[in-house]
Design a protein around this motif. Structure first.
Motif, PDB file in Angstrom:
ATOM      1  N   SER A 314       9.387  11.199 -10.160  1.00  0.00           N
ATOM      2  CA  SER A 314       9.772  12.458  -9.512  1.00  0.00           C
ATOM      3  C   SER A 314       9.128  13.677 -10.136  1.00  0.00           C
ATOM      4  O   SER A 314       8.857  14.661  -9.445  1.00  0.00           O
ATOM      5  CB  SER A 314      11.300  12.609  -9.542  1.00  0.00           C
ATOM      6  OG  SER A 314      11.772  12.633 -10.881  1.00  0.00           O
ATOM      7  N   ASP A 315       8.856  13.669 -11.437  1.00  0.00           N
ATOM      8  CA  ASP A 315       8.325  14.866 -12.082  1.00  0.00           C
ATOM      9  C   ASP A 315       6.910  15.201 -11.627  1.00  0.00           C
ATOM     10  O   ASP A 315       6.485  16.358 -11.671  1.00  0.00           O
ATOM     11  CB  ASP A 315       8.361  14.706 -13.610  1.00  0.00           C
ATOM     12  CG  ASP A 315       7.587  13.485 -14.087  1.00  0.00           C
ATOM     13  OD1 ASP A 315       7.442  12.531 -13.302  1.00  0.00           O
ATOM     14  OD2 ASP A 315       7.134  13.488 -15.250  1.00  0.00           O
ATOM     15  N   LYS A 316       6.164  14.200 -11.157  1.00  0.00           N
ATOM     16  CA  LYS A 316       4.793  14.431 -10.705  1.00  0.00           C
ATOM     17  C   LYS A 316       4.630  14.274  -9.200  1.00  0.00           C
ATOM     18  O   LYS A 316       3.515  14.340  -8.690  1.00  0.00           O
ATOM     19  CB  LYS A 316       3.845  13.469 -11.421  1.00  0.00           C
ATOM     20  CG  LYS A 316       3.843  13.622 -12.938  1.00  0.00           C
ATOM     21  CD  LYS A 316       2.920  12.611 -13.595  1.00  0.00           C
ATOM     22  CE  LYS A 316       2.940  12.766 -15.119  1.00  0.00           C
ATOM     23  NZ  LYS A 316       2.071  11.755 -15.779  1.00  0.00           N
ATOM     24  N   PHE A 317       5.738  14.088  -8.498  1.00  0.00           N
ATOM     25  CA  PHE A 317       5.640  13.828  -7.066  1.00  0.00           C
ATOM     26  C   PHE A 317       5.392  15.119  -6.291  1.00  0.00           C
ATOM     27  O   PHE A 317       6.031  16.142  -6.531  1.00  0.00           O
ATOM     28  CB  PHE A 317       6.927  13.171  -6.562  1.00  0.00           C
ATOM     29  CG  PHE A 317       6.950  12.942  -5.079  1.00  0.00           C
ATOM     30  CD1 PHE A 317       6.279  11.878  -4.513  1.00  0.00           C
ATOM     31  CD2 PHE A 317       7.624  13.827  -4.245  1.00  0.00           C
ATOM     32  CE1 PHE A 317       6.291  11.676  -3.151  1.00  0.00           C
ATOM     33  CE2 PHE A 317       7.645  13.635  -2.875  1.00  0.00           C
ATOM     34  CZ  PHE A 317       6.972  12.552  -2.326  1.00  0.00           C
ATOM     35  N   SER A 318       4.458  15.039  -5.343  1.00  0.00           N
ATOM     36  CA  SER A 318       4.169  16.167  -4.447  1.00  0.00           C
ATOM     37  C   SER A 318       3.917  15.616  -3.056  1.00  0.00           C
ATOM     38  O   SER A 318       3.066  14.730  -2.892  1.00  0.00           O
ATOM     39  CB  SER A 318       2.945  16.938  -4.932  1.00  0.00           C
ATOM     40  OG  SER A 318       2.511  17.862  -3.949  1.00  0.00           O
ATOM     41  N   SER A 323       0.536  12.657   0.632  1.00  0.00           N
ATOM     42  CA  SER A 323       0.045  12.496   2.003  1.00  0.00           C
ATOM     43  C   SER A 323      -1.463  12.282   2.034  1.00  0.00           C
ATOM     44  O   SER A 323      -1.989  11.655   2.954  1.00  0.00           O
ATOM     45  CB  SER A 323       0.425  13.723   2.833  1.00  0.00           C
ATOM     46  OG  SER A 323      -0.248  14.876   2.364  1.00  0.00           O
ATOM     47  N   ARG A 324      -2.172  12.809   1.023  1.00  0.00           N
ATOM     48  CA  ARG A 324      -3.626  12.624   0.991  1.00  0.00           C
ATOM     49  C   ARG A 324      -4.022  11.268   0.416  1.00  0.00           C
ATOM     50  O   ARG A 324      -4.884  10.586   0.962  1.00  0.00           O
ATOM     51  CB  ARG A 324      -4.264  13.736   0.150  1.00  0.00           C
ATOM     52  CG  ARG A 324      -4.199  15.116   0.789  1.00  0.00           C
ATOM     53  CD  ARG A 324      -5.160  16.079   0.109  1.00  0.00           C
ATOM     54  NE  ARG A 324      -4.848  16.227  -1.307  1.00  0.00           N
ATOM     55  CZ  ARG A 324      -4.027  17.151  -1.801  1.00  0.00           C
ATOM     56  NH1 ARG A 324      -3.423  17.991  -0.978  1.00  0.00           N
ATOM     57  NH2 ARG A 324      -3.801  17.229  -3.102  1.00  0.00           N
ATOM     58  N   ALA A 334      10.555   3.709  -5.447  1.00  0.00           N
ATOM     59  CA  ALA A 334      11.557   4.774  -5.466  1.00  0.00           C
ATOM     60  C   ALA A 334      12.031   5.102  -4.058  1.00  0.00           C
ATOM     61  O   ALA A 334      13.231   5.266  -3.811  1.00  0.00           O
ATOM     62  CB  ALA A 334      10.991   6.018  -6.146  1.00  0.00           C
ATOM     63  N   VAL A 335      11.095   5.189  -3.118  1.00  0.00           N
ATOM     64  CA  VAL A 335      11.457   5.500  -1.733  1.00  0.00           C
ATOM     65  C   VAL A 335      12.298   4.376  -1.136  1.00  0.00           C
ATOM     66  O   VAL A 335      13.281   4.622  -0.418  1.00  0.00           O
ATOM     67  CB  VAL A 335      10.199   5.748  -0.887  1.00  0.00           C
ATOM     68  CG1 VAL A 335      10.555   5.891   0.585  1.00  0.00           C
ATOM     69  CG2 VAL A 335       9.478   7.000  -1.371  1.00  0.00           C
ATOM     70  N   GLU A 336      11.936   3.134  -1.424  1.00  0.00           N
ATOM     71  CA  GLU A 336      12.730   2.000  -0.929  1.00  0.00           C
ATOM     72  C   GLU A 336      14.145   2.048  -1.475  1.00  0.00           C
ATOM     73  O   GLU A 336      15.115   1.758  -0.754  1.00  0.00           O
ATOM     74  CB  GLU A 336      12.057   0.693  -1.314  1.00  0.00           C
ATOM     75  CG  GLU A 336      10.782   0.386  -0.537  1.00  0.00           C
ATOM     76  CD  GLU A 336      10.171  -0.928  -0.951  1.00  0.00           C
ATOM     77  OE1 GLU A 336      10.704  -1.579  -1.880  1.00  0.00           O
ATOM     78  OE2 GLU A 336       9.163  -1.330  -0.348  1.00  0.00           O
ATOM     79  N   ALA A 337      14.283   2.405  -2.754  1.00  0.00           N
ATOM     80  CA  ALA A 337      15.620   2.495  -3.354  1.00  0.00           C
ATOM     81  C   ALA A 337      16.430   3.610  -2.702  1.00  0.00           C
ATOM     82  O   ALA A 337      17.639   3.472  -2.482  1.00  0.00           O
ATOM     83  CB  ALA A 337      15.496   2.733  -4.861  1.00  0.00           C
ATOM     84  N   ILE A 338      15.775   4.719  -2.381  1.00  0.00           N
ATOM     85  CA  ILE A 338      16.470   5.812  -1.696  1.00  0.00           C
ATOM     86  C   ILE A 338      16.906   5.376  -0.302  1.00  0.00           C
ATOM     87  O   ILE A 338      18.039   5.630   0.129  1.00  0.00           O
ATOM     88  CB  ILE A 338      15.565   7.054  -1.619  1.00  0.00           C
ATOM     89  CG1 ILE A 338      15.424   7.677  -3.013  1.00  0.00           C
ATOM     90  CG2 ILE A 338      16.123   8.080  -0.636  1.00  0.00           C
ATOM     91  CD1 ILE A 338      14.446   8.830  -3.080  1.00  0.00           C
ATOM     92  N   HIS A 339      16.021   4.696   0.420  1.00  0.00           N
ATOM     93  CA  HIS A 339      16.381   4.220   1.762  1.00  0.00           C
ATOM     94  C   HIS A 339      17.548   3.236   1.693  1.00  0.00           C
ATOM     95  O   HIS A 339      18.433   3.256   2.554  1.00  0.00           O
ATOM     96  CB  HIS A 339      15.175   3.546   2.414  1.00  0.00           C
ATOM     97  CG  HIS A 339      14.158   4.507   2.930  1.00  0.00           C
ATOM     98  ND1 HIS A 339      14.495   5.611   3.683  1.00  0.00           N
ATOM     99  CD2 HIS A 339      12.807   4.551   2.801  1.00  0.00           C
ATOM    100  CE1 HIS A 339      13.392   6.279   3.996  1.00  0.00           C
ATOM    101  NE2 HIS A 339      12.366   5.670   3.468  1.00  0.00           N
ATOM    102  N   ALA A 390      13.802  14.996  -8.808  1.00  0.00           N
ATOM    103  CA  ALA A 390      14.559  13.910  -8.167  1.00  0.00           C
ATOM    104  C   ALA A 390      15.094  14.350  -6.805  1.00  0.00           C
ATOM    105  O   ALA A 390      14.984  13.623  -5.815  1.00  0.00           O
ATOM    106  CB  ALA A 390      15.696  13.448  -9.076  1.00  0.00           C
ATOM    107  N   LEU A 391      15.659  15.544  -6.751  1.00  0.00           N
ATOM    108  CA  LEU A 391      16.196  16.035  -5.479  1.00  0.00           C
ATOM    109  C   LEU A 391      15.080  16.341  -4.482  1.00  0.00           C
ATOM    110  O   LEU A 391      15.261  16.203  -3.272  1.00  0.00           O
ATOM    111  CB  LEU A 391      17.057  17.275  -5.719  1.00  0.00           C
ATOM    112  CG  LEU A 391      18.378  17.024  -6.468  1.00  0.00           C
ATOM    113  CD1 LEU A 391      19.084  18.342  -6.751  1.00  0.00           C
ATOM    114  CD2 LEU A 391      19.281  16.101  -5.669  1.00  0.00           C
TER     115      LEU A 391
END
Length: 485
Positions: A314-318, A323-324, A334-339, A390-391
């Motif tokens: 999360s600290d380096k996520f943009s 998207s690029r 991480a995205v799978e865990a959120i879903h 994270a948020l």
């Protein structure tokens, strides 16, 4: 469409009607296909073609951040393993103290944070955990048996004092006073320490007589419940007073001493305290034991697992960077865990993202419902805020869950279909001044409305041209003149 109408004005009326009718038919078929595709896959076919095929040709490289690539390959088999009743109401593992916390809200705002239904469930819990068939053998227990059934708080407190007059070592009387009369956590802790001293004495006495008769067995179960409850609430007092390590030790010892008492869900208290210590390795160890396929899930389990995986990226996520170049393996995890967490309880993100106001959590929760979301976010929002980004990652990805589950009440993805009874239960558990959240309803995409409008307008033009060819010809000429001017 008007330009086409002007062009067709030079054609014969019958050919014009036939061609317009053909356009109407084609539009209708497109609308029917688009509707079928949306209901089958939960997304718009035209939108998918535009994003995945047309946009790259036009120089765009943005990828959808909502749907991870390998989510379907990591499907869990929990659908066949969980047998928990849909509408079962659970005791909130982190419920507050009535006198020292819930009542303070009433003093300040005049609002009642607990509903009658919620308090009635608590009264039933108290009678189950703190009474038994042998209460008539001890006068103080007889008084407390009546006290737990009282609806009036003052009558309950008065009965607790009567029980202490009969027996100064009545542990359940101290419990009631700590829960409902004490107005500060410091006072609560003092009363629970007195209850602990009395409870340990009674528990040891019951252990010595446990095999003598079924009545003694029942009495031991009751005294075990009393002692475990006291230690758990002492741990919560230590947590609220800032002695986190002491609280963790009490919880660990309690889980070792009374391993069969899984109904208390003490591990959820432990998870929250370890997160406060930022002991993420210990949190992962607890999750490894309790996030098991054979055990019932909770928002605390699912969202804590998501938080740990989010923490690594999360600290380096943009969103722009991702998207690029696309999602990395860690970001996909991480995205799978959120879903997964959002599918289990879709109401939590709005509280974590502060899109909806929090209230004091109820004493009971409906798993996967708004009441559980309130209870989780009330204690865990600070842990999400502490981890940088994270948020932000949660905000970018959580709504993608609903694209994967177009019909949540009929078919789930990783869990059972979303229970339809949660809204009814939450309305009983949550106070009237709180607007209960419902499962986010999936809205129809723009392209379905567009094709429906195109189909309808084309059919209307065909009908008008067939009925009034001269008037439509004049109208087409007028439009042509306006466009030329």
């Amino acid at each position: 469409l008007l330009a086409v109408t002007v062009f067709l004005n030079s054609l014969t009326s019958k050919f014009y009607v036939a061609l317009t009718g053909t356009c109407s038919l084609i539009s209708g078929l497109i609308f029917i296909f688009e509707w079928w595709y949306f209901h089958k896959h939960g997304t718009s076919f035209i939108e998918q073609v535009s994003v995945n095929h047309l946009r790259p040709l036009m120089g765009g490289t943005e990828r959808s951040m909502s749907e991870p690539a390998s989510l379907s390959s990591s499907r869990e088999s929990e659908n066949s393993r969980q047998n928990v009743s849909e509408c079962k109401v659970w005791r909130n593992p982190l419920n507050l103290f009535r006198g020292a916390e819930y009542r303070r809200l009433t003093w300040v705002t005049g609002k009642e944070p607990l509903t009658y239904y919620d308090m009635n469930l608590s009264a039933q819990d108290h009678q189950t955990f703190f009474t038994c068939d042998t209460d008539f053998l001890r006068p103080s227990d007889t008084v407390m048996q009546k006290a737990w059934r009282e609806r009036n708080p003052l009558s309950r407190i008065k009965a607790a004092y009567q029980a202490l007059e009969l027996n100064n070592d009545c542990a359940s009387a101290y419990i009631l006073l700590a829960e409902e009369e004490a107005t500060t956590i410091v006072d609560v802790e003092k009363l629970f320490k007195q209850a602990l001293k009395a409870g340990e004495t009674i528990y040891k006495r019951s252990q010595q007589c446990q095999h003598q008769s079924p009545q003694h067995e029942a009495q031991l179960r009751r005294d075990t419940n009393v002692l475990a409850y006291i230690k758990r609430r002492l741990a919560m007092c230590a947590r609220k007073l800032g002695r986190i390590r002491e609280a963790v030790k009490i919880m660990r010892d309690l889980m070792k001493e009374f391993p069969p008492l899984t109904m208390w869900n003490i591990h959820e208290n432990l998870l929250e305290s370890l997160l406060e210590l930022q002991a993420y390795a210990d949190v992962q160890a607890v999750l490894a034991k309790y996030d098991d396929i054979s055990l019932p899930k909770s928002a605390a389990i699912c969202y804590t697992a998501a938080l740990l995986k989010t923490r690594t990226v999360s600290d380096k996520f943009s969103p722009e960077t991702a998207s690029r170049r696309g999602l990395s393996t860690a970001e996909i995890n991480a995205v799978e865990a959120i879903h997964r967490a959002v599918e289990f309880n879709p109401h939590v993100p709005k509280y974590l993202l502060e899109m909806k106001s929090l209230i004091l959590p109820p004493e009971h929760i409906q798993k996967r419902g708004d009441s559980e979301a309130v209870a989780y976010a009330f204690f865990h929002l600070q842990h999400w805020k502490r981890i940088e980004g994270a948020l932000n990652l949660l905000q970018c990805t959580w709504e993608g869950t609903f694209r994967m589950i177009p019909y949540p009440l009929e078919k789930g993805h990783l869990f059972h279909p979303y229970p339809s009874c949660t809204e009814t239960a939450d309305k009983e558990l949550l106070p009237t001044f709180h607007q209960v959240s419902v499962y986010p309803k999936k809205e129809l995409p723009f392209f379905i409305y567009f094709t429906a409008g195109l189909c309808s307008s084309t059919a209307m033009i065909a009908l008008l041209t067939h009925q009034f060819p001269e008037i439509m010809g004049v109208f087409a000429k007028a439009v042509q003149e306006v466009l030329e001017d």
